[in-house]
Design an enzyme around this catalytic site. Structure first.
Site, PDB file in Angstrom:
ATOM      1  N   HIS A   1      44.866  39.175  39.187  1.00 14.11           N
ATOM      2  CA  HIS A   1      43.846  39.564  40.164  1.00 14.11           C
ATOM      3  C   HIS A   1      42.599  40.064  39.446  1.00 14.11           C
ATOM      4  O   HIS A   1      42.678  40.910  38.565  1.00 14.11           O
ATOM      5  CB  HIS A   1      44.389  40.651  41.091  1.00 14.11           C
ATOM      6  CG  HIS A   1      43.382  41.143  42.057  1.00 14.11           C
ATOM      7  ND1 HIS A   1      42.941  42.441  42.054  1.00 14.11           N
ATOM      8  CD2 HIS A   1      42.698  40.508  43.037  1.00 14.11           C
ATOM      9  CE1 HIS A   1      42.031  42.587  43.013  1.00 14.11           C
ATOM     10  NE2 HIS A   1      41.875  41.427  43.619  1.00 14.11           N
TER      11      HIS A   1
ATOM     12  N   ASP B   1      38.996  36.038  45.371  1.00 18.17           N
ATOM     13  CA  ASP B   1      38.986  37.470  45.662  1.00 18.17           C
ATOM     14  C   ASP B   1      38.038  37.863  46.800  1.00 18.17           C
ATOM     15  O   ASP B   1      37.083  38.598  46.598  1.00 18.17           O
ATOM     16  CB  ASP B   1      38.630  38.228  44.385  1.00 18.17           C
ATOM     17  CG  ASP B   1      39.076  39.675  44.444  1.00 18.17           C
ATOM     18  OD1 ASP B   1      39.634  40.089  45.471  1.00 18.17           O
ATOM     19  OD2 ASP B   1      38.866  40.388  43.456  1.00 18.17           O
TER      20      ASP B   1
ATOM     21  N   TYR C   1      25.930  33.973  31.954  1.00 19.00           N
ATOM     22  CA  TYR C   1      26.468  33.991  30.592  1.00 19.00           C
ATOM     23  C   TYR C   1      27.109  35.336  30.252  1.00 19.00           C
ATOM     24  O   TYR C   1      28.152  35.383  29.598  1.00 19.00           O
ATOM     25  CB  TYR C   1      25.374  33.652  29.578  1.00 19.00           C
ATOM     26  CG  TYR C   1      24.979  32.196  29.552  1.00 19.00           C
ATOM     27  CD1 TYR C   1      25.876  31.187  29.870  1.00 19.00           C
ATOM     28  CD2 TYR C   1      23.695  31.815  29.197  1.00 19.00           C
ATOM     29  CE1 TYR C   1      25.512  29.847  29.837  1.00 19.00           C
ATOM     30  CE2 TYR C   1      23.322  30.472  29.158  1.00 19.00           C
ATOM     31  CZ  TYR C   1      24.235  29.500  29.487  1.00 19.00           C
ATOM     32  OH  TYR C   1      23.872  28.180  29.442  1.00 19.00           O
TER      33      TYR C   1
END
Length: 146
Positions: A22, A66, A118
């Site tokens: 998770h 999520d 990034y």
């Protein structure tokens, strides 16, 4: 052979998805993304011959995202505001939004500027390297729970 696994998902990617926990991050990278310098600690998986939206669609068949703890658990890269690059629209972005909506996640997709992408990708668990050639064809997804 397993039943129900999308053909685009190879055994290495299947194992990496199963090993994610998770909150772990998955990068779906375009053909230009440098996985070893931008996501140096991530498992790098080759998925050449696929576009970023195709891989996203296959991965969403297996990976819960999520939505409980993150407003946009899937984000696609856009140019930095100060880059001088102005892109109002991009085919790959439209395809990503279509895939998300098709899979019941219409409001779960957002944007992230290249530099912030990034930075976030540096914490990725896995990077899936596609043959996506559209500019800014990179995606970050955060794993959720079922």
């Amino acid at each position: 052979m397993l039943k129900g696994i999308p053909e685009r998902i190879g055994s290495d990617l299947l194992k990496a998805l199963a090993d994610m926990g998770h909150g772990d991050l998955l990068v779906i990278a375009d053909d230009f993304y440098p996985p070893y310098s931008k996501s140096p600690n991530a498992i790098s998986i080759q998925a050449k011959g696929n576009t970023a939206p195709e891989m996203l669609e296959a991965i969403l068949k297996l990976l819960p995202i999520d939505t409980d703890y993150t407003v946009h658990p899937v984000e696609y890269m856009i140019p930095d505001k100060d880059s001088g690059i102005i892109m109002e629209n991009n085919k790959v972005w439209n395809d990503i939004k279509e895939v998300m909506e098709k899979n019941g996640y219409k409001d779960a997709v957002g944007t992230i500027e290249r530099t912030k992408f990034y930075e976030k990708a540096g914490k990725a668990f896995v990077t899936v390297c596609t043959s996506e050639r559209q500019p800014y064809g990179c995606i970050i997804a955060q794993k959720g729970v079922m």
